[in-house]
Write a protein that holds these residues in place. Structure first.
Motif, mmCIF file in Angstrom:
data_model
loop_
_atom_site.group_PDB
_atom_site.id
_atom_site.type_symbol
_atom_site.label_atom_id
_atom_site.label_comp_id
_atom_site.label_asym_id
_atom_site.label_seq_id
_atom_site.Cartn_x
_atom_site.Cartn_y
_atom_site.Cartn_z
ATOM 1 N N LYS A 139 0.987 -1.084 0.187
ATOM 2 C CA LYS A 139 0.046 -0.094 0.493
ATOM 3 C C LYS A 139 0.737 0.963 0.102
ATOM 4 C CE LYS A 139 -4.021 -2.069 0.999
ATOM 5 N NZ LYS A 139 -4.574 -3.112 0.366
ATOM 6 N N GLU A 140 2.013 0.716 0.068
ATOM 7 C CA GLU A 140 2.688 2.473 -0.776
ATOM 8 C C GLU A 140 2.547 3.279 -2.027
ATOM 9 O OE1 GLU A 140 6.903 1.730 -0.037
ATOM 10 O OE2 GLU A 140 6.401 -0.311 0.352
ATOM 11 N N ILE A 141 1.697 2.141 -3.195
ATOM 12 C CA ILE A 141 1.347 3.174 -3.924
ATOM 13 C C ILE A 141 0.289 2.434 -4.369
ATOM 14 C CG2 ILE A 141 3.284 2.023 -5.841
ATOM 15 C CD1 ILE A 141 3.332 4.050 -7.277
ATOM 16 N N MET A 142 -0.864 3.089 -4.977
ATOM 17 C CA MET A 142 -1.977 2.330 -6.129
ATOM 18 C C MET A 142 -1.946 1.729 -6.862
ATOM 19 S SD MET A 142 -3.785 3.224 -3.213
ATOM 20 C CE MET A 142 -5.286 2.802 -3.621
ATOM 21 N N LYS A 143 -3.028 0.985 -7.899
ATOM 22 C CA LYS A 143 -2.327 0.098 -9.077
ATOM 23 C C LYS A 143 -3.827 -0.281 -9.134
ATOM 24 C CE LYS A 143 -1.520 -4.939 -9.118
ATOM 25 N NZ LYS A 143 -0.740 -5.835 -9.046
ATOM 26 N N ASN A 144 -3.831 0.049 -10.366
ATOM 27 C CA ASN A 144 -5.107 -0.537 -11.196
ATOM 28 C C ASN A 144 -5.256 -1.061 -12.296
ATOM 29 O OD1 ASN A 144 -4.196 1.426 -13.033
ATOM 30 N ND2 ASN A 144 -6.593 2.593 -12.627
ATOM 31 N N SER A 145 -6.579 -2.289 -13.538
ATOM 32 C CA SER A 145 -5.748 -2.884 -14.361
ATOM 33 C C SER A 145 -7.116 -1.326 -15.326
ATOM 34 C CB SER A 145 -6.170 -3.321 -14.149
ATOM 35 O OG SER A 145 -5.219 -4.239 -14.381
ATOM 36 N N TYR A 146 -5.995 -1.445 -16.216
ATOM 37 C CA TYR A 146 -6.785 -0.808 -18.002
ATOM 38 C C TYR A 146 -6.830 -1.243 -18.524
ATOM 39 C CZ TYR A 146 -8.908 3.043 -20.470
ATOM 40 O OH TYR A 146 -9.395 3.892 -21.611
ATOM 41 N N GLN A 147 -7.243 -1.871 -19.409
ATOM 42 C CA GLN A 147 -7.386 -2.568 -21.122
ATOM 43 C C GLN A 147 -6.262 -3.244 -20.915
ATOM 44 O OE1 GLN A 147 -6.898 0.802 -23.845
ATOM 45 N NE2 GLN A 147 -8.855 1.245 -23.939
ATOM 46 N N ASN A 148 -6.133 -4.276 -19.600
ATOM 47 C CA ASN A 148 -5.614 -5.602 -19.801
ATOM 48 C C ASN A 148 -3.947 -4.689 -19.249
ATOM 49 O OD1 ASN A 148 -7.188 -7.380 -19.987
ATOM 50 N ND2 ASN A 148 -7.117 -7.325 -22.376
ATOM 51 N N ARG A 149 -3.265 -3.173 -19.025
ATOM 52 C CA ARG A 149 -2.349 -3.072 -18.491
ATOM 53 C C ARG A 149 -3.091 -2.708 -17.340
ATOM 54 N NH1 ARG A 149 1.205 -0.138 -22.766
ATOM 55 N NH2 ARG A 149 2.348 -0.888 -21.142
ATOM 56 N N THR A 150 -1.768 -2.561 -16.519
ATOM 57 C CA THR A 150 -0.626 -2.686 -15.195
ATOM 58 C C THR A 150 -1.184 -1.410 -14.894
ATOM 59 O OG1 THR A 150 -1.315 -4.956 -14.449
ATOM 60 C CG2 THR A 150 -0.801 -2.985 -12.749
ATOM 61 N N ARG A 151 -1.553 -0.149 -14.033
ATOM 62 C CA ARG A 151 -1.250 0.916 -13.635
ATOM 63 C C ARG A 151 -0.373 1.184 -12.688
ATOM 64 N NH1 ARG A 151 -1.939 3.968 -19.041
ATOM 65 N NH2 ARG A 151 -3.319 2.735 -20.373
ATOM 66 N N TYR A 152 0.177 2.399 -11.854
ATOM 67 C CA TYR A 152 0.607 2.388 -10.964
ATOM 68 C C TYR A 152 0.455 4.238 -10.429
ATOM 69 C CZ TYR A 152 2.414 -2.344 -10.723
ATOM 70 O OH TYR A 152 2.275 -3.865 -10.945
ATOM 71 N N PHE A 153 0.429 4.441 -9.702
ATOM 72 C CA PHE A 153 0.177 6.056 -9.824
ATOM 73 C C PHE A 153 0.441 5.817 -7.514
ATOM 74 C CE2 PHE A 153 -3.964 3.417 -9.640
ATOM 75 C CZ PHE A 153 -4.702 4.353 -8.465
#
Length: 161
Positions: A139-153
């Motif tokens: 939980k130091e950084i957030m993560k989500n998936s969009y169009q089968n690509r993982t993105r970190y923010f």
């Protein structure tokens, strides 16, 4: 991209030159401008006066460039080969990207590897992916998936969007 780091006593200022060009002729002017932005009663650049005539600051900068400054570091990754970093170093480099607001918008592993390269560091995408995944699981950084690509923010990016 060039990075200028000026250390004045205990104070240190670092400038990233993504939007302007720095060469030996403009370096002195940039350093003077940086020192003018230091708060009052803080360290200032002090020029010692001697009885023997010395070349002016502009002449010194033009003649010697970065060699004329103490503790000056030149980092121009576009002209140098990136330094290979180990998997143990990746997290600290990702923290640098985080503090420079790189993760304020969602980023893929590929974008992160490219940004590290822009900073002069070379790392394998697998090692970067592993480090980002560990940071997300902690939980130091957030993560989500969009169009089968993982993105970190950053969490702040989630609030802003």
């Amino acid at each position: 991209m060039a990075r200028i780091k000026v250390k004045l006593g205990e104070n240190e200022i670092e400038v990233d030159s993504r939007d302007f060009y720095v060469d030996n002729h403009t370096l002195g002017e940039i350093i003077d401008n940086i020192s003018n932005h230091l708060p009052e009663n803080q360290a200032k650049i002090v020029y010692e006066t001697e009885s023997t005539p010395k070349p002016s600051e502009t002449e010194q900068v033009a003649q010697y460039g970065l060699d004329y400054l103490d503790n000056a570091e030149a980092n121009e990754p576009e002209f140098d080969e990136p330094i290979s970093i180990t998997s143990n170093e990746i997290k600290s480099k990702l923290r640098i990207l985080e503090t420079s607001r790189f993760f304020d918008s969602p980023r893929t592993v590929t974008e992160t590897v490219q940004q590290l390269r822009e900073y002069g560091w070379s790392a394998s995408p697998l090692d970067v992916s592993t480090a980002l995944a560990k940071m997300a699981s902690n939980k130091e950084i957030m993560k989500n998936s969009y169009q089968n690509r993982t993105r970190y923010f950053n969490e702040e990016a989630l609030v802003a969007n």
